[in-house]
Design a protein around this motif. Structure first.
Motif, short mmCIF file in Angstrom:
data_model
loop_
_atom_site.label_atom_id
_atom_site.label_comp_id
_atom_site.label_asym_id
_atom_site.label_seq_id
_atom_site.Cartn_x
_atom_site.Cartn_y
_atom_site.Cartn_z
N GLU A 4 60.16 60.65 57.35
CA GLU A 4 62.04 61.11 57.02
C GLU A 4 62.15 61.06 58.31
N THR A 5 63.06 60.40 58.27
CA THR A 5 63.71 60.19 59.63
C THR A 5 65.33 59.20 59.76
N SER A 6 66.09 58.58 60.50
CA SER A 6 67.28 57.98 60.22
C SER A 6 66.78 57.20 60.96
N GLY A 7 67.07 55.59 60.90
CA GLY A 7 67.69 54.07 61.55
C GLY A 7 67.66 53.36 60.29
N LEU A 11 68.51 52.62 56.48
CA LEU A 11 69.77 52.30 56.95
C LEU A 11 69.81 51.48 55.20
N LEU A 12 68.85 49.68 55.76
CA LEU A 12 68.56 48.76 54.24
C LEU A 12 68.07 49.48 53.86
N GLY A 13 67.69 50.65 53.20
CA GLY A 13 67.02 50.53 52.04
C GLY A 13 65.26 50.50 52.27
N MET A 56 62.66 52.46 68.02
CA MET A 56 63.89 53.75 68.07
C MET A 56 64.91 53.28 67.14
N THR A 57 65.33 52.13 66.66
CA THR A 57 66.39 51.23 66.34
C THR A 57 65.85 51.04 64.68
N LEU A 58 64.42 51.06 64.72
CA LEU A 58 64.08 50.88 63.21
C LEU A 58 63.84 52.44 62.66
N GLY A 59 64.01 53.79 63.22
CA GLY A 59 63.61 54.93 62.52
C GLY A 59 61.96 54.86 62.82
N ILE A 60 61.33 54.16 63.36
CA ILE A 60 60.40 54.91 63.41
C ILE A 60 59.40 56.09 63.73
N LEU A 61 60.83 55.83 65.37
CA LEU A 61 60.14 57.40 66.29
C LEU A 61 62.13 57.85 66.54
N THR A 62 62.38 59.03 66.66
CA THR A 62 63.60 59.81 66.40
C THR A 62 63.48 59.52 67.86
#
Length: 444
Positions: A4-7, A11-13, A56-62
């Motif tokens: 569960e994270t953002s990135g 966003l691309l599913g 960070m962009t991909l959402g692996i780490l916030t």
């Protein structure tokens, strides 16, 4: 299980499962590593920043997790020591030491090799080795030019002395700084567990270097003693500030004492370096802007970016898997693990930058420590000896090598990859083998 994270990926599913996180973080790490190896085309700091920003962009780490993955003890230690060295250098301390060293040699090439190598190793033990070569290599270029000697083998000798001397202490070489912070090892731990083996290896390596240079005819004096004295008298004096020098040396001495006492005091080396360097800056009344300009920010940012990339691997569970595999391979046979880890670390560090390798391997050993406990301590020291001494194998093995080659190149002396290996590979083979076998013998 999804992460569960953002990135960009969510966003691309594209779901971030544990398995996909491992794949993405490994791909980014390998890509960053390749860019670091290809530093001729992409600066390693840019490579590390690109890897960190993609993580960070991909959402692996916030961004918060990325910030938390940076080892600030390492960053503070490097930052603080850089500031102390800047002020020491500004006082003229290194010029005084170098001039006295030149006088001791009396222009004899063999003495120049030994005196400057010993001096470089000593400085590298208490300063980081990149900083040491930054002020020692220009001095060596100047001295060899005045004495009409070929500077290249002498510069290579300084590089190897720097890497070997830096192996002896917690603060001497970036891999040791990393190991000390991640493994929570003290300044005294390195003096007891690593310094004796690195010191023996240093003497052996210098003897090998002398033999190689003798065979190549680089230890033949080109000037008489009278001509040597004439060149010294013709050399202009440089700026000296004795008051500033006393202050800087006093604070430097206090810093080393506090490093030794760090564990009983419950202080991290990074905090000590940050405190003492700030007190020194306050005492000197030098411009804060001037001191900050002298900090090697590209090196600090490189470390920070790299810690974030490594943090992606740690967060996705890659190190747990590698640690489990290594633990099964070694089992309870720590003795065999010393040789396996030590020699493989030396070989890998000879061909890729030893900093990202050491951060990765230290994280793996940290995972293993939970299962094996204190009995695996020798593996930390084997990693230190292998990663630091292995950096002498090739021109790209350690940061000090590349920096020294750049300094020589600016003065018109090209150190090629093969030219470096002509001296570096035999010296590294002897120092690594001797240090690791001695260490293995005493810990088997």
């Amino acid at each position: 299980m999804e992460h569960e994270t953002s990135g960009l990926l969510p966003l691309l599913g594209i779901p971030l499962t544990q398995a996909s996180m491992m794949s993405w973080s490994l791909a980014i790490f390998v890509g960053t590593y390749i860019m670091i190896v290809l530093e001729k085309y992409i600066h390693r700091t840019i490579a590390a920043l690109l890897g960190a920003s993609v993580i960070m962009t991909l959402g692996i780490l916030t961004p918060e997790q990325a910030w938390g993955s940076i080892d600030f003890n390492t960053i503070f230690l490097l930052f603080g020591m850089m500031n102390i060295v800047t002020i020491l250098s500004h006082s003229g301390f290194f010029y005084v030491v170098a001039r006295k060293a030149v006088l001791m040699t009396r222009g004899n090439p063999t003495r120049i090799l030994w005196v400057f190598s010993l001096l470089t190793a000593l400085f590298s033990a208490f300063l980081d080795n990149v900083t040491t070569v930054l002020f020692m290599v220009p001095v060596m270029l100047k001295v060899t030019r005045q004495l009409k000697l070929n500077p290249i083998p002498y510069v290579i000798a300084l590089v190897m002395a720097s890497n070997t001397g830096g192996t002896t202490t917690l603060i001497g070489d970036p891999p040791n700084i990393i190991i000390g912070s991640i493994a929570e090892k003290s300044f005294m731990d390195f003096l007891v567990q690593v310094a004796p083996y690195a010191s023996v290896a240093f003497i052996a390596g210098l003897l090998v270097m002398q033999l190689l240079m003798q065979r190549s005819g680089h230890l033949k004096a080109q000037l008489t003693e009278a001509e040597f004295k004439a060149t010294l008298e013709a050399s202009p004096d440089e700026f000296l500030d004795s008051g500033l020098m006393v202050k800087a040396l006093s604070i430097f001495g206090v810093t080393i004492v506090l490093f030794v006492l760090a564990r009983p005091l419950g202080l991290e080396p990074g905090v000590i370096a940050l405190l003492t360097s700030t007190i020194l800056a306050l005492m000197t009344r030098l411009s804060a802007a001037w001191i900050m300009e002298k900090v090697e920010w590209t090196t600090l940012i490189f470390f920070m970016g790299l810690f974030i990339v490594i943090g992606g691997l740690e967060h996705s569970g890659v190190f747990s898997i590698v640690a489990s595999a290594l633990q099964q391979w070694i089992g309870q046979d720590i003795s065999s693990g010393i040789l396996l880890l030590g020699f493989s670390s030396a070989l890998i560090s000879g061909f890729v930058d030893n900093i990202p390798f050491t951060i990765s391997m230290a994280k793996v050993l940290q995972e293993m420590e939970g299962a094996l406990g204190p009995s695996m301590d020798p593996l930390w020291w084997a990693l230190s000896l292998g990663a630091c001494l292995g950096g002498n194998l090739t021109l790209i093995g350690a940061s000090a090598n590349i920096v020294s080659a750049d300094l020589a190149d600016r003065e018109g002396y090209k150190i090629t990859f093969i030219g470096f290996m002509k001296y570096g590979t035999p010296v590294a083979a002897v120092t690594v083998t001797l240090a690791l076998l001695l260490f293995w013998f005493t810990h088997r």
